[in-house]
Write an enzyme that holds these catalytic residues in place. Sequence first.
Site, mmCIF file in Angstrom:
data_model
loop_
_atom_site.group_PDB
_atom_site.id
_atom_site.type_symbol
_atom_site.label_atom_id
_atom_site.label_comp_id
_atom_site.label_asym_id
_atom_site.label_seq_id
_atom_site.Cartn_x
_atom_site.Cartn_y
_atom_site.Cartn_z
ATOM 1 N N ARG A 225 0.856 -1.183 0.000
ATOM 2 C CA ARG A 225 0.000 0.000 0.000
ATOM 3 C C ARG A 225 0.896 1.238 0.000
ATOM 4 O O ARG A 225 1.956 1.255 0.632
ATOM 5 C CB ARG A 225 -0.901 0.022 1.237
ATOM 6 C CG ARG A 225 -2.090 -0.932 1.156
ATOM 7 C CD ARG A 225 -3.090 -0.514 0.079
ATOM 8 N NE ARG A 225 -4.274 -1.353 0.034
ATOM 9 C CZ ARG A 225 -4.459 -2.388 -0.783
ATOM 10 N NH1 ARG A 225 -3.507 -2.739 -1.644
ATOM 11 N NH2 ARG A 225 -5.598 -3.064 -0.767
ATOM 12 N N HIS A 273 -1.370 -0.078 -10.037
ATOM 13 C CA HIS A 273 -1.963 -1.010 -9.070
ATOM 14 C C HIS A 273 -2.433 -2.315 -9.748
ATOM 15 O O HIS A 273 -3.602 -2.677 -9.673
ATOM 16 C CB HIS A 273 -3.121 -0.330 -8.318
ATOM 17 C CG HIS A 273 -3.428 -0.960 -6.989
ATOM 18 N ND1 HIS A 273 -3.787 -0.244 -5.882
ATOM 19 C CD2 HIS A 273 -3.433 -2.266 -6.599
ATOM 20 C CE1 HIS A 273 -4.002 -1.073 -4.863
ATOM 21 N NE2 HIS A 273 -3.790 -2.305 -5.283
HETATM 22 C C1 GLV Z 1 -5.224 -5.255 -3.957
HETATM 23 O O1 GLV Z 1 -4.803 -4.162 -3.767
HETATM 24 C C2 GLV Z 1 -5.702 -6.106 -2.918
HETATM 25 O O2 GLV Z 1 -5.834 -5.639 -1.781
HETATM 26 O O3 GLV Z 1 -5.973 -7.284 -3.182
#
Ligand code: GLV
Length: 309
Positions: A225, A273
């Site tokens: 994150r 992401h």
């Molecule tokens: C992706 O960011 C997840 O949390 O699976």
Amino acid sequence: MNILFYAKGLDTESWLTAIRSALPDSDTQLWSEQLEESWQADYALLWHPPVELFATQNSLKAIFNLGAGVDALLRLPGRPSEVPIIKLRNAGMDPWMFDYILYGVLHFGRNFDRYRQQQQQQLWQPHPSTAPNVRCIGILGLGALGQTIAQRFSQLGYRVQGWSRGPKCIEGVDTYSGLDYLDDFLGRCDVVVNLLPATAQTFHLLNADRLAQLRHDAVLINAGRGTTVDPDALNDALALGRLRGALLDVFHTEPLPANHPLWARQNVIITPHIAAPTLIKDALEQITADIQSLEQGLFVPRVDSTLGY
Ligand code: GLV
């Protein structure tokens, strides 16, 4: 049994089809404001749901988070705190995550960053690189994914170390736990891989002081994150050459704002992401098995909302 589904950014039609075929005896509905108030779900399968969703649902037995990270769900106002949250525990993500991290390890470890620049100048200039069995990969966060990734690197012959909040024992991996040992851990890594969850404890864990513990030629891979890394401190470390480079998949604000200095850094690779996607089939295998266990009163691992993962 009634199943409520809502997942921002995921393929709704494919999910609904797959849930209906995995749980054929259930009534599965997509959440919308038009959903009748009398229709109450037993289980909700959610990813970044709107705040309004919980207002009319009073019978939920559990919420399934359609990802590994539960930070967005835990932050949501109006979430019924008494309803257990169950997250994806790997659910087929590890080969994807491993692939992504291996790319970063090889890109910098085998000097592809330098050769790419040299190609633009037609420059034929070899650089030495360290052998895989000397390179130290450090994994921050030894949850379901972190443990598997650490083991995969170890099996390939890399030196692997892992750091986590509480003690963990993983074959072939040197493990450290607790903040007292974090600087020591960081100072030994050639590549630091962040897989920690976003919690109050991990917020800006990698600040200027901690980044300064890293080796001069170290590389940061962030696939956990964005909030774990102080973005200004990272930008400074990269600008000053304190860090060799970074492969970044996650950010404080996503998408990364257009004027952010990281976009323009030569030694940074930015991805949107995508490191480990949620896989419908694998996720539903876990979820259907978990529902079966819950219905039989058996234990299913739940998110600890005080810890944040
Ligand atoms: C992706 O960011 C997840 O949390 O699976």
